[in-house]
Design a protein around this motif. Structure first.
Motif, short mmCIF file in Angstrom:
data_model
loop_
_atom_site.label_atom_id
_atom_site.label_comp_id
_atom_site.label_asym_id
_atom_site.label_seq_id
_atom_site.Cartn_x
_atom_site.Cartn_y
_atom_site.Cartn_z
N GLN A 1 0.84 -1.22 0.00
CA GLN A 1 0.00 0.00 0.00
C GLN A 1 0.87 1.25 0.00
O GLN A 1 0.61 2.20 -0.73
N ASP A 2 1.91 1.26 0.84
CA ASP A 2 2.80 2.43 0.91
C ASP A 2 3.41 2.73 -0.46
O ASP A 2 3.57 3.88 -0.85
N LEU A 3 3.76 1.67 -1.16
CA LEU A 3 4.40 1.84 -2.47
C LEU A 3 3.43 2.51 -3.45
O LEU A 3 3.79 3.46 -4.16
N ALA A 4 2.20 2.04 -3.47
CA ALA A 4 1.21 2.64 -4.38
C ALA A 4 1.00 4.11 -4.02
O ALA A 4 0.95 4.98 -4.90
N LEU A 5 0.95 4.41 -2.71
CA LEU A 5 0.71 5.79 -2.27
C LEU A 5 1.89 6.69 -2.60
O LEU A 5 1.72 7.84 -3.03
N ILE A 6 3.11 6.20 -2.42
CA ILE A 6 4.28 7.06 -2.67
C ILE A 6 4.41 7.33 -4.17
O ILE A 6 4.85 8.42 -4.58
N LYS A 7 4.04 6.37 -5.00
CA LYS A 7 4.11 6.62 -6.45
C LYS A 7 3.15 7.75 -6.83
O LYS A 7 3.52 8.64 -7.61
N ASP A 8 1.97 7.75 -6.25
CA ASP A 8 1.03 8.87 -6.49
C ASP A 8 1.63 10.18 -6.03
O ASP A 8 1.57 11.19 -6.71
N ALA A 9 2.23 10.16 -4.81
CA ALA A 9 2.80 11.39 -4.24
C ALA A 9 3.91 11.93 -5.14
O ALA A 9 4.00 13.14 -5.38
N ILE A 10 4.74 11.04 -5.68
CA ILE A 10 5.84 11.48 -6.54
C ILE A 10 5.29 12.06 -7.84
O ILE A 10 5.72 13.11 -8.30
N LEU A 11 4.29 11.38 -8.40
CA LEU A 11 3.71 11.90 -9.65
C LEU A 11 3.08 13.27 -9.44
O LEU A 11 3.15 14.14 -10.30
N GLN A 12 2.50 13.47 -8.25
CA GLN A 12 1.86 14.77 -7.96
C GLN A 12 2.88 15.79 -7.43
O GLN A 12 2.50 16.90 -7.10
N GLU A 13 4.13 15.39 -7.30
CA GLU A 13 5.16 16.22 -6.66
C GLU A 13 4.66 16.75 -5.31
O GLU A 13 4.84 17.91 -4.97
N ASP A 14 4.05 15.84 -4.56
CA ASP A 14 3.54 16.20 -3.23
C ASP A 14 4.63 15.79 -2.21
O ASP A 14 4.71 14.64 -1.78
N PHE A 15 5.48 16.76 -1.87
CA PHE A 15 6.66 16.46 -1.06
C PHE A 15 6.30 15.95 0.33
O PHE A 15 6.90 15.00 0.84
N VAL A 16 5.30 16.58 0.94
CA VAL A 16 4.92 16.20 2.31
C VAL A 16 4.43 14.75 2.34
O VAL A 16 4.83 13.96 3.20
N LYS A 17 3.62 14.40 1.37
CA LYS A 17 3.08 13.04 1.32
C LYS A 17 4.22 12.04 1.06
O LYS A 17 4.30 10.99 1.70
N MET A 18 5.12 12.40 0.14
CA MET A 18 6.23 11.49 -0.17
C MET A 18 7.14 11.29 1.05
O MET A 18 7.50 10.17 1.41
N GLY A 19 7.49 12.41 1.70
CA GLY A 19 8.40 12.33 2.85
C GLY A 19 7.77 11.55 4.00
O GLY A 19 8.42 10.74 4.66
N THR A 20 6.49 11.81 4.23
CA THR A 20 5.79 11.12 5.34
C THR A 20 5.81 9.61 5.11
O THR A 20 6.08 8.83 6.03
N LEU A 21 5.56 9.20 3.87
CA LEU A 21 5.54 7.75 3.57
C LEU A 21 6.95 7.15 3.67
O LEU A 21 7.12 6.02 4.14
N ALA A 22 7.96 7.90 3.23
CA ALA A 22 9.34 7.39 3.28
C ALA A 22 9.75 7.18 4.75
O ALA A 22 10.33 6.15 5.11
N GLU A 23 9.46 8.17 5.57
CA GLU A 23 9.83 8.06 6.99
C GLU A 23 9.09 6.88 7.64
O GLU A 23 9.67 6.11 8.41
N LYS A 24 7.81 6.75 7.28
CA LYS A 24 7.02 5.65 7.84
C LYS A 24 7.60 4.29 7.43
O LYS A 24 7.71 3.37 8.25
N SER A 25 7.99 4.14 6.17
CA SER A 25 8.54 2.86 5.71
C SER A 25 9.82 2.53 6.48
O SER A 25 10.03 1.39 6.91
N ALA A 26 10.68 3.54 6.65
CA ALA A 26 11.94 3.29 7.37
C ALA A 26 11.67 2.87 8.81
O ALA A 26 12.28 1.92 9.31
#
Ligand code: DP6
Length: 325
Positions: free
Chosen positions: A212-237
């Motif tokens: 699920q995180d992977l699908a969400l981060i791909k959306d965030a990257i496509l939308q250039e939504d930095f907050v969403k991308m960073g939040t998901l990256a930190e959560k995965s780590a």
């Protein structure tokens, strides 16, 4: 008979959605897909030449002769594929500040895959190169490409390889590596992830939620939504590190300064600066941010760390051949 001497360069990558656990230890087939950013500042240059005058493989790293067992096992794959049954000389130089402790198997095996396969006369396409690099180290399959890269887990040797997601991102992303301890890691990623798969009761939840995180981060990257991308990256780590804490016996990669770095990032966020941390199989903390905030973040981090401990990178390119002679 000597083959051409081929040099390849590959850059390291940092996973935003982590790979942590294998389905097949020998073929390095992962339990979950992952997504990374290739970095411009840290890379490995590797030269390979097959030569009938050698009696065995030779390997040197940063000018020092090293044990060649792992490199030889990898070269065996290239020898099998090409039918070229000759020993080789492999010369690798890691362009990572020596104290960084960020020298990674990802750039090493991606550069070796490209240099060795080319020297052996194989003309592999990028998918085939990614599959070959994966056999050296899983994360290496992503370093064949630049920018944002997805490793699609697949289910066997043929189907498990990386694909570019956005090769040359246009948004201004930076990654600050905070060097906390450059010493060799205590628990290798290879052992750590195997132990977690075998003993963490949370492992099935990791696999499920990571998809699920992977699908969400791909959306965030496509939308250039930095907050969403960073939040998901930190959560995965943090989920990956929680697996280590839930293994039996438990282990972790945190040092007091890792926590200090994480708290500094959280404080910056509380002050309205969008920045997020990630950590791999070692104590160094990497901070993802946007170029516009870089100076503010560095100023804050300098209250905790020396300037030499803070290494800034941007998105980098995929693996390339450097010279042929
Ligand atoms: C935490 O690729 O080093 O960096 O496949 O056993 O060689 P092997 O492991 P490796 O593991 C990397 C783990 C990680 C997360 C990631 O890069 O996705």
């Amino acid at each position: 008979m000597q083959t051409a001497k081929i040099t390849a360069r590959a850059h390291t990558n940092i996973a935003l959605i982590k790979y942590w656990g294998k389905k097949d230890e020998k073929l390095i087939i992962p339990q979950n897909s992952s997504l990374s950013l290739t970095l411009d500042h840290f890379y490995t240059d590797t030269t390979v030449q097959f030569d009938e005058n050698l009696t065995k493989d030779h390997f040197s790293l940063n000018g020092k002769d090293c044990e060649a067992t792992k490199v030889s096992a990898f070269l065996d794959l290239v020898r099998q594929k090409s039918g070229l049954d000759l020993p080789a000389r492999v010369i690798s130089v890691n362009h990572v500040p020596t104290m960084a402790g960020l020298a990674s198997s990802a750039s090493a095996y991606a550069a070796l895959a490209l240099a060795a396969s080319t020297a052996a006369g194989l003309k592999l396409n990028k998918t085939e190169l990614s599959r070959l690099a994966r056999r050296g180290s899983g994360s290496a399959c992503r370093s064949i490409y630049g920018g944002f890269v997805e490793w699609q887990k697949g289910h066997d040797d043929q189907s498990s390889f990386a694909k570019p997601f956005i090769e040359a991102p246009t948004w201004d992303i930076k990654m600050i590596a905070i060097v906390i301890n450059a010493a060799k890691k205590k628990i290798s990623s290879r052992f750590g992830m195997q132990h977690v798969v075998q003993t963490s009761p949370y492992y099935p939840a990791w696999v499920e939620s990571t998809e699920q995180d992977l699908a969400l981060i791909k959306d965030a990257i496509l939308q250039e939504d930095f907050v969403k991308m960073g939040t998901l990256a930190e959560k995965s780590a943090m989920k990956m590190h929680a697996l280590n804490l839930s293994a039996d016996p438990h282990f972790n990669y945190f040092e007091p300064e890792s926590l200090e770095a994480m708290q500094a990032v959280e404080q910056l966020r509380a002050d309205g600066i969008a920045c997020y941390y990630t950590m791999d199989a070692g104590p160094n903390v990497k901070v993802i941010c946007q170029g516009q905030d870089l100076e503010t973040i560095l100023a804050k981090l300098k209250q905790h760390f020396r300037a030499e401990q803070l290494l800034v990178s941007a998105p980098g390119p995929g693996a390339t051949l450097l010279e042929r002679n």
